[in-house]
Design a protein around this motif. Sequence first.
Motif, PDB file in Angstrom:
ATOM      1  N   HIS A 203      -6.362   1.423   4.932  1.00 33.23           N
ATOM      2  CA  HIS A 203      -6.482   0.510   6.071  1.00 33.23           C
ATOM      3  C   HIS A 203      -5.312   0.622   7.032  1.00 33.23           C
ATOM      4  N   HIS A 204      -4.085   0.754   6.501  1.00 29.05           N
ATOM      5  CA  HIS A 204      -2.927   0.810   7.396  1.00 29.05           C
ATOM      6  C   HIS A 204      -1.737   1.404   6.650  1.00 29.05           C
ATOM      7  N   VAL A 205      -1.457   2.661   6.910  1.00 31.84           N
ATOM      8  CA  VAL A 205      -0.404   3.377   6.182  1.00 31.84           C
ATOM      9  C   VAL A 205       0.957   2.719   6.374  1.00 31.84           C
ATOM     10  N   GLU A 206       1.250   2.259   7.590  1.00 33.31           N
ATOM     11  CA  GLU A 206       2.550   1.656   7.861  1.00 33.31           C
ATOM     12  C   GLU A 206       2.763   0.401   7.006  1.00 33.31           C
ATOM     13  N   SER A 207       1.716  -0.415   6.859  1.00 31.70           N
ATOM     14  CA  SER A 207       1.829  -1.613   6.014  1.00 31.70           C
ATOM     15  C   SER A 207       1.996  -1.226   4.548  1.00 31.70           C
ATOM     16  N   TYR A 208       1.298  -0.193   4.137  1.00 30.78           N
ATOM     17  CA  TYR A 208       1.426   0.324   2.769  1.00 30.78           C
ATOM     18  C   TYR A 208       2.896   0.668   2.476  1.00 30.78           C
ATOM     19  N   ARG A 209       3.552   1.324   3.415  1.00 34.33           N
ATOM     20  CA  ARG A 209       4.954   1.709   3.218  1.00 34.33           C
ATOM     21  C   ARG A 209       5.882   0.502   3.297  1.00 34.33           C
ATOM     22  N   GLU A 210       5.646  -0.364   4.299  1.00 37.19           N
ATOM     23  CA  GLU A 210       6.524  -1.517   4.494  1.00 37.19           C
ATOM     24  C   GLU A 210       6.461  -2.459   3.305  1.00 37.19           C
ATOM     25  N   GLY A 212       5.563  -1.726   0.255  1.00 39.61           N
ATOM     26  CA  GLY A 212       6.171  -1.069  -0.899  1.00 39.61           C
ATOM     27  C   GLY A 212       7.690  -1.213  -0.881  1.00 39.61           C
ATOM     28  N   ARG A 213       8.292  -1.023   0.291  1.00 36.01           N
ATOM     29  CA  ARG A 213       9.747  -1.192   0.421  1.00 36.01           C
ATOM     30  C   ARG A 213      10.147  -2.641   0.155  1.00 36.01           C
ATOM     31  N   SER A 218      11.974  -7.295  -3.950  1.00 37.22           N
ATOM     32  CA  SER A 218      11.392  -8.640  -3.999  1.00 37.22           C
ATOM     33  C   SER A 218      12.019  -9.539  -5.048  1.00 37.22           C
ATOM     34  N   SER A 219      12.510  -8.971  -6.141  1.00 37.36           N
ATOM     35  CA  SER A 219      13.074  -9.805  -7.211  1.00 37.36           C
ATOM     36  C   SER A 219      14.334 -10.538  -6.758  1.00 37.36           C
ATOM     37  N   LYS A 220      14.919 -10.120  -5.634  1.00 40.01           N
ATOM     38  CA  LYS A 220      16.111 -10.784  -5.109  1.00 40.01           C
ATOM     39  C   LYS A 220      15.744 -12.018  -4.285  1.00 40.01           C
TER      40      LYS A 220
END
Length: 322
Positions: A203-210, A212-213, A218-220
Amino acid sequence: MAEQAASREGIPVGISACLMGEQVRYNGGHKRSRYCLEVLQDRFAFEPFCPELEAGLGVPREPIRLVGLLNEEPRVVGTKDPSLDVTDRLDEVSEAFVDAHRHLRGFILMKGSPSCGLERVKVYHPNGMPSHADSGAFVRALRRHFPELPLEEEARMNDAVLRENFITRVYAFDDWKRQVEAAPSYHALLQFHSRQKYLLMAHHVESYRELGRYLAESSKRPLQEAMAHYLQGFMAALGRPATRKTHANALMHVLGYLKEAVDGETRQDLLSAIDDYRLGHVHLAVPIRLLKHYVKRHGSDYILEQTYLDPHPYELGLRNTI
C-alpha cells in the motif's frame, strides 16, 4: 480459535441504516444495498445507524443540507427553513455514537448525504447557491473522534479496487483489535507489524519503512503512545489503494523467500506471472495463487504468517477483479 470465533460471529461494522433497507430517509424511503445484504452480511455483523433520526428528525422530514463558506465548517440546516439548524444535535449524537461503538471495525456510508456522505457532498453558500463540496457532518465527527476507523461509501464499492481496499482495512483493523488492543504489549505490537509487513508494503512503501524504524525504538516510549502512533500510520497507509506497481513490488519480495527452494523454471514461471499482473494482463489472484502454492511447500513460518497472502476471505473473490 479467536479468529474462527470472530468469523462465525461476524466482524462488527457500522452501516447507514437506509442501506439496510430501513425506511429512515427524509422521504420515508430507503436505499437497500444488495451487495451489503447479500454478500457482506455473511461476514460482517452490521450495526445500522441513522444520525439524522437519532438527532430527533422525524420520518418523513424536511430535507437538510450543508451551508457555509469555503474553508469553514459548514452548518447543517433545513433546505426550506434555514432557521432549522441541527448542526449541534448531529455533533452530539455523532460523538455519543463513537463513544458507544469503539468496537466497530469499519463503517459503510450513504453517498451524497449531508450527514453520512464520505466526500463530494454539496455545500451551499448562505445565499442558496452551490459553493463547494465537503464531507457529511457525521463523517467529519467520525474522522475527528475515531480517525483510524475504515470508512467507505456503498456506491464507491462498485469500484473493484476501492471495494478490496475497504474490506482489507476492515480485516486488518479487526486483527489489531483482537491481537493488539485486547492484550496490549510491545511484543503484540511487533508481532502485528511482522505479519502485516508485506500488506503495508503493497500500500505504501514509505510508511512501511517509517513504521519499521519507529518500532525499532518503540520500547523507549510509553506503550499506549507507541500503539497510537503506529495505528494511525498503519491505517493511513492502508487507506492508500495499492496499485499494480506496488503489488508487484510486494510480490517480488515474497518471491525472494523462495529463490533457494524452487528450481529455475519454476522461478521463471512465478516471475512471468508477476510481470503479467504488473502489465495488466491478469488479475492479482493469478500470481497470488501461484506464490501461495509454493510458499505452503517451501516457505518459512515468517512468510506463511503474512496477511498479504490472505488479507480477507478467499470466497469474497476480491482479488479476482483487481
